[in-house]
Design a protein around this motif. Structure first.
Motif, short mmCIF file in Angstrom:
data_model
loop_
_atom_site.label_atom_id
_atom_site.label_comp_id
_atom_site.label_asym_id
_atom_site.label_seq_id
_atom_site.Cartn_x
_atom_site.Cartn_y
_atom_site.Cartn_z
N ILE A 1 -15.47 -1.16 -2.75
CA ILE A 1 -14.23 -1.05 -3.53
C ILE A 1 -13.83 -2.40 -4.10
O ILE A 1 -13.31 -2.50 -5.21
N LYS A 2 -14.09 -3.46 -3.35
CA LYS A 2 -13.78 -4.82 -3.84
C LYS A 2 -14.65 -5.13 -5.06
O LYS A 2 -14.14 -5.61 -6.09
N THR A 33 -8.19 1.14 3.42
CA THR A 33 -8.84 0.60 2.23
C THR A 33 -7.84 -0.03 1.27
O THR A 33 -8.04 -1.15 0.79
N GLN A 54 -7.59 -2.14 -13.06
CA GLN A 54 -7.81 -2.00 -11.62
C GLN A 54 -6.96 -0.86 -11.04
O GLN A 54 -7.42 -0.11 -10.18
N SER A 78 0.83 -1.21 0.00
CA SER A 78 0.00 0.00 0.00
C SER A 78 0.86 1.25 0.00
O SER A 78 0.62 2.19 -0.76
N VAL A 81 -7.36 -3.85 0.00
CA VAL A 81 -7.31 -4.20 -1.43
C VAL A 81 -6.12 -5.11 -1.72
O VAL A 81 -6.26 -6.13 -2.40
N LEU A 134 -8.33 2.42 -9.06
CA LEU A 134 -7.85 2.83 -7.74
C LEU A 134 -7.36 4.27 -7.74
O LEU A 134 -7.55 5.00 -6.77
N LEU A 146 -13.55 -3.11 -8.12
CA LEU A 146 -12.34 -3.60 -8.79
C LEU A 146 -12.55 -4.94 -9.48
O LEU A 146 -11.90 -5.24 -10.48
#
Length: 444
Positions: free
Chosen positions: A276-277, A229, A244, A205, A233, A248, A280
């Motif tokens: 968000i999952k 978040t 993806q 991240s 991810v 993002l 994506l």
């Protein structure tokens, strides 16, 4: 012992008591002895026949052996009496005990907060550290290990509570208190494995933030929720496809400029983790998810440049992607130094505050539309000069590079905007339009 006074919190006091009286003799950590000859407590340095190690006070065999060894001293009776008095004072010390049954960890925390003498307020993190501690496992050590791994990325100053939320998100796609408290039900090897997964996701991240958005430290992260978040991810997706990654990036800019996480608690963020999952995973249009309303040009004219303002931070990061060049001489502005900490000398009021104050027109001097990157030395060279004069000097120095250099700072091009004639208000208005268009390009 040293006469220096130390102030310890509740957890530290318990640690010291355990280390003095409960830890095995061979265990590392603070260890105290009682000097029977001088009748005082001292820190353990090396074995001494007249200094009793307090760690043995509940070990009957070692206690009796030490007592018997005192017979060789000429004042053996006195020393044995002093030892017996010490043992009696510890063994017969009365602790008030209240047994609480069938209470949740939250309820126990409230009771502790009301009765603890130092007024220490327990956080969720404190409760979790206490609830999961064993002889062989410390949640705090695991969290500190994660923070240490982020040190080279300048993210090691994250709050432990943030890391705990990341662990909960990785474990159950939720940051609700219930989900955090459920971590204490994991077996020791399960929480150790979760620690490794969280560490790996956090490192990915942080790399994503620094590589994609020039976030070179936690100070330049618009919201804590964004780190949680992204951590989630990367725990779900081991790598991102190009589409993806684009999604993002859109989510980051829109949630930052749209102030997505300005309000909303644990339920709000938990719902976003699922969103968000899904966002994506599905091959839907990139603009099909709404993560906040973007500011228009009029909004941008009013937004003030402040460290704790997410839009100010987002604006600074967005500007850095343009690789701005100095309006004084056209050289590249050193960004990592500016973005690793809030170095105010690397931010310049295009219309200097002192100049606007002289004109009695400084109400909007700190608007983000009046802020650009500039090295400290160039900033000093401009000082509080009137743009009418210093912009002319800049144009003379830059020559044919002028419009390109000004464009790298999202400033109106001097070939189209007459800085010698236009007012501060017209400059702010014109630049707000340029910034608005740039934000839309980042998301679109």
């Amino acid at each position: 012992m040293s006469p220096t006074n130390y102030v310890l919190d509740g957890q530290q006091r318990l640690t010291v008591v355990y280390s003095c009286f409960g830890a095995p003799e061979v265990e590392t950590g603070f260890s105290a002895v009682y000097n029977l000859l001088e009748e005082k407590f001292e820190e353990f340095v090396e074995p001494d026949p007249y200094k009793f190690n307090l760690r043995n006070i509940f070990d009957t065999t070692k206690l009796l052996n030490f007592r018997a060894g005192l017979i060789s001293h000429k004042d053996s009776a006195v020393l044995q009496q002093r030892l017996d008095k010490l043992v009696d004072s510890v063994h017969n010390y009365k602790f008030p005990v209240v047994t609480l049954k069938d209470l949740s960890i939250e309820e126990v925390g409230v009771i502790f907060e009301r009765i603890n003498s130092s007024g220490t307020k327990l956080s969720v993190y404190d409760l979790m550290v206490a609830a999961t501690w064993t002889q062989n496992f410390s949640l705090d050590e695991n969290v500190q290990e994660i923070l240490l791994s982020l040190e080279t990325k300048r993210f090691n100053d994250l709050e432990p509570n943030t890391v705990l939320k990341c662990m909960a998100a990785v474990n159950s796609a939720s940051v609700k208190k219930k989900s955090i408290f459920e971590l204490r039900d994991l077996k020791e090897h399960e929480i150790s494995l979760l620690t490794e997964r969280t560490k790996d996701a956090l490192l990915k991240s942080v790399d994503f933030f620094s590589n994609e958005f020039n976030v070179f430290g936690s100070d330049f992260l618009p919201y804590e929720a964004q780190l949680i978040t992204i951590c989630y991810v990367f725990s779900v997706f081991k790598s991102l496809s190009s589409s993806q990654a684009i999604k993002l990036r859109k989510w980051f800019w829109q949630s930052s400029f749209g102030e997505r996480y300005r309000v909303g608690g644990e339920n709000f963020l938990t719902n976003d983790l699922e969103s968000i999952k899904k966002y994506l995973e599905e091959s839907e249009a990139i603009d099909s998810m709404d993560f906040g309303a973007l500011p228009n040009a009029r909004d941008l004219e009013k937004i003030q440049f402040r460290k704790n303002n997410s839009r100010s931070v987002a604006y600074t990061l967005a500007m850095s992607l343009l690789k701005p060049r100095s309006i004084v001489n056209g050289t590249a502005v050193e960004l990592q130094q500016s973005l690793s900490v809030y170095n105010q000398r690397n931010f310049h009021h295009f219309y200097p505050k002192a100049h606007l104050k002289r004109l009695n027109n400084d109400d909007n001097a700190n608007a983000i539309t009046n802020i650009i990157f500039l090295s400290a030395s160039d900033n000093i060279s401009i000082s509080d000069a009137d743009p009418v004069s210093y912009v002319s000097d800049c144009v003379s120095n830059l020559e044919e590079m002028t419009d390109d250099v000004f464009s790298s700072n999202l400033l109106p091009a001097p070939s189209k905007f007459d800085y010698t004639q236009e007012s501060f208000e017209s400059f702010i208005s014109e630049r707000a339009k340029l910034i608005e268009a740039y934000i839309k390009s980042l998301i679109g």
